[in-house]
Design a protein around this motif. Structure first.
Motif, PDB file in Angstrom:
ATOM      1  N   UNK A 201     -11.561   7.487  -0.493  1.00 46.23           N
ATOM      2  CA  UNK A 201     -11.159   6.367   0.354  1.00 46.23           C
ATOM      3  C   UNK A 201     -11.808   6.515   1.719  1.00 46.23           C
ATOM      4  N   UNK A 202     -12.074   5.370   2.362  1.00 41.43           N
ATOM      5  CA  UNK A 202     -12.730   5.375   3.662  1.00 41.43           C
ATOM      6  C   UNK A 202     -12.037   4.412   4.611  1.00 41.43           C
ATOM      7  N   UNK A 203     -11.973   4.797   5.870  1.00 38.25           N
ATOM      8  CA  UNK A 203     -11.448   3.918   6.912  1.00 38.25           C
ATOM      9  C   UNK A 203     -12.323   2.665   6.991  1.00 38.25           C
TER      10      UNK A 203
ATOM     11  N   UNK B 256      -3.627   8.886   6.893  1.00 37.41           N
ATOM     12  CA  UNK B 256      -4.548   9.413   7.906  1.00 37.41           C
ATOM     13  C   UNK B 256      -5.872   8.645   7.891  1.00 37.41           C
ATOM     14  N   UNK B 257      -6.306   8.256   6.702  1.00 39.48           N
ATOM     15  CA  UNK B 257      -7.522   7.451   6.603  1.00 39.48           C
ATOM     16  C   UNK B 257      -7.244   6.027   7.072  1.00 39.48           C
ATOM     17  N   UNK B 258      -6.094   5.532   6.752  1.00 40.37           N
ATOM     18  CA  UNK B 258      -5.738   4.163   7.122  1.00 40.37           C
ATOM     19  C   UNK B 258      -5.674   3.990   8.634  1.00 40.37           C
ATOM     20  N   UNK B 259      -5.148   4.998   9.344  1.00 36.49           N
ATOM     21  CA  UNK B 259      -5.005   4.857  10.801  1.00 36.49           C
ATOM     22  C   UNK B 259      -6.199   5.403  11.584  1.00 36.49           C
ATOM     23  N   UNK B 260      -7.206   5.927  10.884  1.00 33.39           N
ATOM     24  CA  UNK B 260      -8.417   6.376  11.556  1.00 33.39           C
ATOM     25  C   UNK B 260      -8.431   7.829  11.964  1.00 33.39           C
ATOM     26  N   UNK B 261      -7.340   8.550  11.733  1.00 33.33           N
ATOM     27  CA  UNK B 261      -7.338   9.982  12.015  1.00 33.33           C
ATOM     28  C   UNK B 261      -8.422  10.681  11.192  1.00 33.33           C
TER      29      UNK B 261
ATOM     30  N   UNK C 286     -10.340  12.258  -0.280  1.00 31.18           N
ATOM     31  CA  UNK C 286     -10.339  12.020  -1.727  1.00 31.18           C
ATOM     32  C   UNK C 286      -9.018  11.414  -2.160  1.00 31.18           C
ATOM     33  N   UNK C 287      -8.990  10.903  -3.383  1.00 28.82           N
ATOM     34  CA  UNK C 287      -7.774  10.327  -3.936  1.00 28.82           C
ATOM     35  C   UNK C 287      -7.971  10.111  -5.423  1.00 28.82           C
ATOM     36  N   UNK C 288      -7.267   9.145  -5.975  1.00 32.38           N
ATOM     37  CA  UNK C 288      -7.538   8.708  -7.345  1.00 32.38           C
ATOM     38  C   UNK C 288      -7.261   7.221  -7.410  1.00 32.38           C
ATOM     39  N   UNK C 289      -7.899   6.561  -8.350  1.00 34.00           N
ATOM     40  CA  UNK C 289      -7.882   5.104  -8.398  1.00 34.00           C
ATOM     41  C   UNK C 289      -6.468   4.548  -8.445  1.00 34.00           C
ATOM     42  N   UNK C 290      -5.632   5.116  -9.313  1.00 27.70           N
ATOM     43  CA  UNK C 290      -4.280   4.577  -9.450  1.00 27.70           C
ATOM     44  C   UNK C 290      -3.489   4.716  -8.162  1.00 27.70           C
ATOM     45  N   UNK C 291      -3.486   5.917  -7.610  1.00 24.67           N
ATOM     46  CA  UNK C 291      -2.733   6.182  -6.394  1.00 24.67           C
ATOM     47  C   UNK C 291      -3.218   5.311  -5.242  1.00 24.67           C
ATOM     48  N   UNK C 292      -4.530   5.218  -5.075  1.00 27.32           N
ATOM     49  CA  UNK C 292      -5.077   4.470  -3.952  1.00 27.32           C
ATOM     50  C   UNK C 292      -4.820   2.977  -4.072  1.00 27.32           C
ATOM     51  N   UNK C 293      -5.021   2.411  -5.268  1.00 28.66           N
ATOM     52  CA  UNK C 293      -4.787   0.977  -5.435  1.00 28.66           C
ATOM     53  C   UNK C 293      -3.309   0.639  -5.313  1.00 28.66           C
ATOM     54  N   UNK C 294      -2.458   1.521  -5.799  1.00 31.97           N
ATOM     55  CA  UNK C 294      -1.019   1.289  -5.662  1.00 31.97           C
ATOM     56  C   UNK C 294      -0.618   1.315  -4.195  1.00 31.97           C
ATOM     57  N   UNK C 295      -1.223   2.197  -3.409  1.00 33.87           N
ATOM     58  CA  UNK C 295      -0.919   2.274  -1.980  1.00 33.87           C
ATOM     59  C   UNK C 295      -1.362   1.011  -1.260  1.00 33.87           C
ATOM     60  N   UNK C 296      -2.515   0.496  -1.647  1.00 32.02           N
ATOM     61  CA  UNK C 296      -2.991  -0.757  -1.061  1.00 32.02           C
ATOM     62  C   UNK C 296      -2.046  -1.905  -1.424  1.00 32.02           C
ATOM     63  N   UNK C 297      -1.605  -1.924  -2.677  1.00 32.38           N
ATOM     64  CA  UNK C 297      -0.724  -2.983  -3.153  1.00 32.38           C
ATOM     65  C   UNK C 297       0.658  -2.907  -2.506  1.00 32.38           C
ATOM     66  N   UNK C 298       1.211  -1.715  -2.454  1.00 33.30           N
ATOM     67  CA  UNK C 298       2.595  -1.551  -2.015  1.00 33.30           C
ATOM     68  C   UNK C 298       2.751  -1.417  -0.504  1.00 33.30           C
ATOM     69  N   UNK C 299       1.732  -0.841   0.181  1.00 32.13           N
ATOM     70  CA  UNK C 299       1.863  -0.582   1.612  1.00 32.13           C
ATOM     71  C   UNK C 299       0.826  -1.319   2.456  1.00 32.13           C
ATOM     72  N   UNK C 300       0.047  -2.159   1.808  1.00 33.57           N
ATOM     73  CA  UNK C 300      -0.971  -2.965   2.493  1.00 33.57           C
ATOM     74  C   UNK C 300      -1.964  -2.106   3.269  1.00 33.57           C
ATOM     75  N   UNK C 301      -2.299  -0.956   2.728  1.00 27.82           N
ATOM     76  CA  UNK C 301      -3.286  -0.095   3.378  1.00 27.82           C
ATOM     77  C   UNK C 301      -4.635  -0.798   3.413  1.00 27.82           C
ATOM     78  N   UNK C 302      -5.407  -0.501   4.451  1.00 30.55           N
ATOM     79  CA  UNK C 302      -6.682  -1.199   4.653  1.00 30.55           C
ATOM     80  C   UNK C 302      -7.901  -0.385   4.233  1.00 30.55           C
ATOM     81  N   UNK C 303      -7.688   0.856   3.824  1.00 32.22           N
ATOM     82  CA  UNK C 303      -8.841   1.665   3.459  1.00 32.22           C
ATOM     83  C   UNK C 303      -9.537   1.111   2.214  1.00 32.22           C
ATOM     84  N   UNK C 304     -10.796   1.474   2.062  1.00 32.54           N
ATOM     85  CA  UNK C 304     -11.561   1.058   0.886  1.00 32.54           C
ATOM     86  C   UNK C 304     -11.615   2.201  -0.120  1.00 32.54           C
ATOM     87  N   UNK C 305     -11.746   1.855  -1.385  1.00 32.29           N
ATOM     88  CA  UNK C 305     -11.860   2.834  -2.464  1.00 32.29           C
ATOM     89  C   UNK C 305     -13.322   2.870  -2.888  1.00 32.29           C
TER      90      UNK C 305
END
Length: 352
Positions: A142-144, A217-222, A227-246
């Motif tokens: 994931x990337x800011x 930490x990636x979402x806020x720019x720290x 690294x991550x995994x597709x399921x976890x990262x997409x779920x975070x975007x869906x559920x918490x509106x995170x702005x990072x890219x996968x």
């Protein structure tokens, strides 16, 4: 998912849990104990798809009258618990991640379920019938949003501008972190992977046993990259509106690769409710249930007849992220055999 020897972990959504959490499909509660009337099935599972389980277990009960008692823990903890209970088996179904499902099999903790797995590719199941993949998932990064991740290469991550802005979960402690080491071994060979990670250490913030904790930490720019995994990262975007890219870093020739880190299930040796457990396994592998993995769990169906099925209108397709990405399916038995020495070599190369 932490265990005393290998100490691999997964992080939410596919994350290690320090303490097992038991719940039933109908309501919170439960202890992992099974009933003697054959109307209960106990599932010991690695965490990450608990909400999906809850919905599907409720539907399963409506169709069959069979309750599902769900016990959630870390990948290694799931296997350890089954092992400790061998004198009085409690689990009917075991769902965990590689290489732990292979460990369970080698330890004699699984038996042939007799479930029809004809819709599952040979690479996604044990030839001896001891285990079968339930849901696909894959290593990702994931990337800011301040950087263009579509063009990031592995070599880019070594550049000085990323100093103190990159962090990845630690191999040997986190499942996704271990997948990073495995992928680099596939791309550059074992020594090449160690050389690369030794160089990356100049930019790495430091060890992390939790992959999930890197997301905010990636979402806020720290951090700029983690690294991550597709399921976890997409779920975070869906559920918490995170702005990072996968994304998936490219090699010098422009190719992108990832490692499969699926959920895999097997019938536990001595399962108290074998027949009911078989019904549940067949239910979870059915087309109707597998179709819900993408929109509801951000995971990828394992059935070959659904792998290329389009996502429902407006839904995010985890499989779409894998377009033009080479998926590496390691020999997990070999990974398990060599893991301790590989982690020791990693620690030496990075000084961690």
């Amino acid at each position: 998912m932490r265990i005393p020897t290998l100490r691999l972990a997964r992080t939410t959504v596919v994350v290690a849990s320090a303490v097992a959490v038991a719940l039933t499909a109908a309501a919170c509660g439960g202890t992992g104990a099974t009933s003697s009337d054959g109307k209960t099935v106990t599932v010991y599972s690695a965490d990450g798809v608990g909400d999906w389980y809850k919905t599907q277990f409720k539907k399963f009960k409506e169709q069959t009258g069979i309750d599902v008692n769900y016990v959630e823990a870390g990948s290694g903890e799931v296997v350890n618990r089954v092992d400790k209970e061998q004198s009085n088996p409690q689990a009917d179904i075991v769902v965990t991640l590689p290489p732990f499902i292979q460990k369970a099999n080698k330890s004699g903790l699984l038996q042939d379920s007799g479930v029809d797995t004809g819709a599952v590719a040979a690479t996604d199941k044990d030839a001896g019938g001891k285990y079968v993949t339930l849901a696909g998932n894959y290593l990702s990064f994931i990337a800011n949003p301040s950087i263009d991740s579509s063009k990031l290469t592995w070599d880019d991550l070594l550049k000085p501008e990323f100093k103190g802005k990159i962090q990845y979960s630690t191999p040997g402690q986190a499942g996704d972190g271990t997948a990073v080491l495995i992928l680099l071994q596939q791309l550059y060979g074992k020594q090449g992977a160690l050389d690369y990670l030794g160089k990356l250490q100049a930019n790495n913030v430091g060890p992390s046993s939790s992959t999930g904790k890197l997301q905010p930490k990636v979402d806020n720019g720290e951090l700029l990259v983690a690294n991550g995994d597709v399921q976890m990262n997409l779920a975070n975007i869906k559920e918490k509106s995170s702005k990072f890219s996968v994304f998936f870093p490219t090699t010098a020739d422009g190719k992108r690769s990832t490692v499969a880190v699926p959920y895999v299930m097997g019938l536990a040796k001595g399962a108290p409710h074998r027949d009911a457990a078989k019904k549940l396994m067949e239910y979870l592998l059915s087309a109707d249930v597998q179709k819900t993995l993408g929109p509801d769990a951000m995971a990828v169906p394992v059935r070959t007849d659904l792998k290329d099925a389009p996502a429902p209108a407006g839904a995010v397709s985890p499989a779409a992220y894998l377009k033009d990405v080479t998926v590496v399916n390691p020999d997990w038995n070999k990974v398990l055999d060599e893991l301790d020495s590989d982690v020791a070599a990693y620690q030496k190369a990075t000084g961690s």
